[in-house]
Scaffold this active site. Structure first.
Site, PDB file in Angstrom:
ATOM      1  N   THR A  46      38.886 -14.645 -36.550  1.00  0.00           N
ATOM      2  CA  THR A  46      40.242 -15.969 -36.950  1.00  0.00           C
ATOM      3  C   THR A  46      40.202 -15.897 -38.490  1.00  0.00           C
ATOM      4  O   THR A  46      39.022 -15.602 -38.999  1.00  0.00           O
ATOM      5  CB  THR A  46      39.663 -17.051 -36.274  1.00  0.00           C
ATOM      6  OG1 THR A  46      40.584 -17.989 -37.051  1.00  0.00           O
ATOM      7  CG2 THR A  46      38.407 -17.837 -36.411  1.00  0.00           C
ATOM      8  N   ASP A  47      41.464 -16.258 -38.884  1.00  0.00           N
ATOM      9  CA  ASP A  47      41.431 -16.510 -40.171  1.00  0.00           C
ATOM     10  C   ASP A  47      40.907 -17.705 -40.758  1.00  0.00           C
ATOM     11  O   ASP A  47      40.303 -18.148 -41.873  1.00  0.00           O
ATOM     12  CB  ASP A  47      42.997 -16.343 -40.604  1.00  0.00           C
ATOM     13  CG  ASP A  47      43.581 -17.487 -40.325  1.00  0.00           C
ATOM     14  OD1 ASP A  47      43.140 -18.231 -39.108  1.00  0.00           O
ATOM     15  OD2 ASP A  47      44.941 -17.546 -40.360  1.00  0.00           O
TER      16      ASP A  47
HETATM   17  P1  NAD Z   1      41.635 -19.238 -25.124  1.00  0.00           P
HETATM   18  O1  NAD Z   1      40.676 -20.391 -25.311  1.00  0.00           O
HETATM   19  O2  NAD Z   1      42.862 -19.262 -24.551  1.00  0.00           O
HETATM   20  O3  NAD Z   1      40.572 -18.221 -23.974  1.00  0.00           O
HETATM   21  C1  NAD Z   1      39.386 -18.049 -24.021  1.00  0.00           C
HETATM   22  C2  NAD Z   1      38.868 -17.420 -22.841  1.00  0.00           C
HETATM   23  O4  NAD Z   1      37.332 -17.059 -22.815  1.00  0.00           O
HETATM   24  C3  NAD Z   1      39.298 -18.129 -21.438  1.00  0.00           C
HETATM   25  O5  NAD Z   1      39.482 -17.229 -20.359  1.00  0.00           O
HETATM   26  C4  NAD Z   1      37.656 -18.646 -21.036  1.00  0.00           C
HETATM   27  O6  NAD Z   1      37.496 -18.785 -19.628  1.00  0.00           O
HETATM   28  C5  NAD Z   1      36.987 -17.612 -21.834  1.00  0.00           C
HETATM   29  N1  NAD Z   1      35.479 -17.813 -22.093  1.00  0.00           N
HETATM   30  C6  NAD Z   1      35.171 -18.903 -22.459  1.00  0.00           C
HETATM   31  N2  NAD Z   1      33.823 -19.172 -22.580  1.00  0.00           N
HETATM   32  C7  NAD Z   1      33.357 -17.779 -22.026  1.00  0.00           C
HETATM   33  C8  NAD Z   1      32.283 -17.419 -21.833  1.00  0.00           C
HETATM   34  N3  NAD Z   1      30.966 -17.841 -22.163  1.00  0.00           N
HETATM   35  N4  NAD Z   1      31.909 -16.135 -20.992  1.00  0.00           N
HETATM   36  C9  NAD Z   1      32.975 -15.368 -20.515  1.00  0.00           C
HETATM   37  N5  NAD Z   1      34.312 -16.052 -20.906  1.00  0.00           N
HETATM   38  C10 NAD Z   1      34.610 -17.080 -21.527  1.00  0.00           C
HETATM   39  O7  NAD Z   1      41.340 -18.596 -26.509  1.00  0.00           O
HETATM   40  P2  NAD Z   1      42.452 -17.838 -27.174  1.00  0.00           P
HETATM   41  O8  NAD Z   1      43.275 -18.623 -28.098  1.00  0.00           O
HETATM   42  O9  NAD Z   1      42.893 -16.728 -26.237  1.00  0.00           O
HETATM   43  O10 NAD Z   1      41.638 -16.849 -28.319  1.00  0.00           O
HETATM   44  C11 NAD Z   1      40.908 -15.579 -27.963  1.00  0.00           C
HETATM   45  C12 NAD Z   1      40.005 -15.214 -29.280  1.00  0.00           C
HETATM   46  O11 NAD Z   1      40.965 -14.986 -30.238  1.00  0.00           O
HETATM   47  C13 NAD Z   1      38.936 -16.156 -29.469  1.00  0.00           C
HETATM   48  O12 NAD Z   1      37.834 -15.383 -29.832  1.00  0.00           O
HETATM   49  C14 NAD Z   1      39.545 -16.795 -30.816  1.00  0.00           C
HETATM   50  O13 NAD Z   1      38.717 -17.305 -31.598  1.00  0.00           O
HETATM   51  C15 NAD Z   1      40.560 -15.672 -31.472  1.00  0.00           C
HETATM   52  N6  NAD Z   1      41.664 -16.120 -32.093  1.00  0.00           N
HETATM   53  C16 NAD Z   1      42.591 -17.094 -31.600  1.00  0.00           C
HETATM   54  C17 NAD Z   1      43.807 -17.433 -32.491  1.00  0.00           C
HETATM   55  C18 NAD Z   1      44.835 -18.391 -31.739  1.00  0.00           C
HETATM   56  O14 NAD Z   1      45.546 -18.637 -32.483  1.00  0.00           O
HETATM   57  N7  NAD Z   1      44.777 -18.649 -30.337  1.00  0.00           N
HETATM   58  C19 NAD Z   1      43.799 -16.809 -33.797  1.00  0.00           C
HETATM   59  C20 NAD Z   1      42.826 -16.130 -33.999  1.00  0.00           C
HETATM   60  C21 NAD Z   1      41.697 -15.642 -33.486  1.00  0.00           C
END
Ligand code: NAD
Ligand code: TYD
Length: 339
Positions: A125-126
């Site tokens: 992430t940023d």
């Molecule tokens: P989210 O919270 O919607 O989804 C996370 C998923 O991971 C869920 O399905 C959850 O059940 C699963 N999970 C959590 N802990 C787990 C574990 N121990 N083992 C297996 N599965 C597990 O998150 P998101 O918004 O889809 O983000 C996904 C990725 O992208 C993350 O790594 C986040 O840091 C990164 N990210 C998100 C954003 C954003 O704006 N949402 C921006 C940049 C980067």
């Protein structure tokens, strides 16, 4: 190619699963997800019908379970989305962020080494860059911006990034890292700003804006994030970090006002509440590297993407109403009762 997608029952992971199944129908996708509160198997109901797709419920930090999975499947590529992702929750209780985001990453990389995957991709992430001041619109995050974190969430993601780079340097693990700005679009869990405000505005509930609503986020439509990761895992250079963002900066207040306007709801619903501790002021990505090296450009501008997103939430009320009622957590038991 066989791809392991971790966290595929969450927001971006699920969008990535659908992107892959549509754009690379020859590839096999295995999704591993622990189905925490943020994981929703209903989101993957369509994917479940595709013979190229398989779902496994497991925790990425569970070494025995991951070893068994990697031994059974022979993955070519691992894309790690699985994470605890909500800043406010990390302020309430940091511990699970360290376990999943750091230890989980380590377990996945150990398995990737042992079973010799040809690419391990870390979805970062940023927020690892900290924040930019509001009065310097000329500044942007580049891949050379120093890591400088603010929240337990961003600190855990930065720790994982450092570990990924260490595994590349020390063990020659073929890694890539992407650092994306805030995403929005279908299947976004309604605790995050945009879906929360849509759901609450539709119910004529107050909209909690932190502080004065002047913090700036650089919004990227989720499909554009998926297309960027797809390019990186296929064409990106091993060992490299790629920033992903599309110059769509908005203040939180502008975002909330846009949602209210689109839904025909009054601005009197806005309720300014106590600010988030340590609240990052501004995020803004310079995507020059991924644009020039891999030819990536985002397809969706914020003004179009927010309209599409609002329409999706109007057309898919049952998806988020099941979340708000808690029903979505029964879905796994129903789906797998007789398997
Ligand atoms: P989210 O919270 O919607 O989804 C996370 C998923 O991971 C869920 O399905 C959850 O059940 C699963 N999970 C959590 N802990 C787990 C574990 N121990 N083992 C297996 N599965 C597990 O998150 P998101 O918004 O889809 O983000 C996904 C990725 O992208 C993350 O790594 C986040 O840091 C990164 N990210 C998100 C954003 C954003 O704006 N949402 C921006 C940049 C980067
Ligand atoms: P969020 O969606 O939690 O993403 P992040 O904190 O990872 O950027 O929040 C986006 C912005 O919206 C952030 O500046 C905090 C603000 N915000 C509110 O003002 N009210 C809310 O209820 C939420 C959840 C966020």
């Amino acid at each position: 190619m066989k791809i392991l997608v971790t966290g595929g029952a969450g927001f971006i992971g699920a969008n990535f699963v659908y992107f892959q199944l549509q754009n690379h129908p020859e590839d096999q996708i295995v999704c591993v997800d622990a189905l925490t509160y943020a994981g929703n198997l209903e989101t993957l109901a369509e994917a479940m019908k595709n013979p190229q797709f398989k779902f496994v419920k497991a925790d990425i930090a569970d070494r025995a379970a991951m070893d068994e999975l990697f031994a059974a499947e022979t993955f070519d590529v691992v894309v790690n989305f699985a994470a605890e992702s909500h800043v406010d929750r990390s302020i309430e209780n940091p511990e699970i962020f360290l376990k999943t985001n750091i230890m989980g990453t380590q377990v996945l990389m150990d398995c990737s080494r042992k079973y010799q995957v040809s690419r391990y991709h870390q979805v970062s992430t940023d927020e690892v860059y900290g924040d930019l001041p509001l009065d310097r619109p000329d500044l942007f995050f580049t891949e050379e911006t120093p890591i400088h974190t603010s929240s337990p969430y961003s600190a855990s993601k930065a720790s994982a990034d450092l570990l990924v780079q260490a595994y590349h340097r020390t063990f020659k693990l073929p890694v890539t890292i992407s650092r994306c700005s805030n995403n929005y679009g279908p299947y976004h869990f309604p605790e995050k700003l945009i879906p929360l405000m849509i759901a609450r505005a539709l119910a004529d509930q107050s909209l909690p804006v932190y502080g004065k609503g002047e913090n700036v986020r650089d919004w990227l439509y989720v499909e554009d994030h998926c297309s960027a990761i797809d390019l990186i895992i296929r064409k990106g250079r091993v060992g490299e970090v790629y920033n992903i963002g599309g110059h769509n900066e908005r203040t939180n207040l502008e975002v909330v006002q846009t949602i209210l306007r689109e839904l025909g709801k009054p601005e009197s619903l806005i309720n300014y509440v106590t600010d988030r501790p340590g609240h990052d002021q501004r995020y803004a990505i310079d995507p020059a590297k991924i644009s020039s090296e891999l030819g990536w450009t985002p397809a969706t501008k914020f003004d179009d993407g927010i309209k599409k997103t609002i329409q999706w939430y109007l057309d898919n009320r049952s998806w988020w109403e099941h979340i708000l009622s808690g029903d979505y957590q029964n879905y796994y038991a129903q789906m797998y009762a007789n398997r």
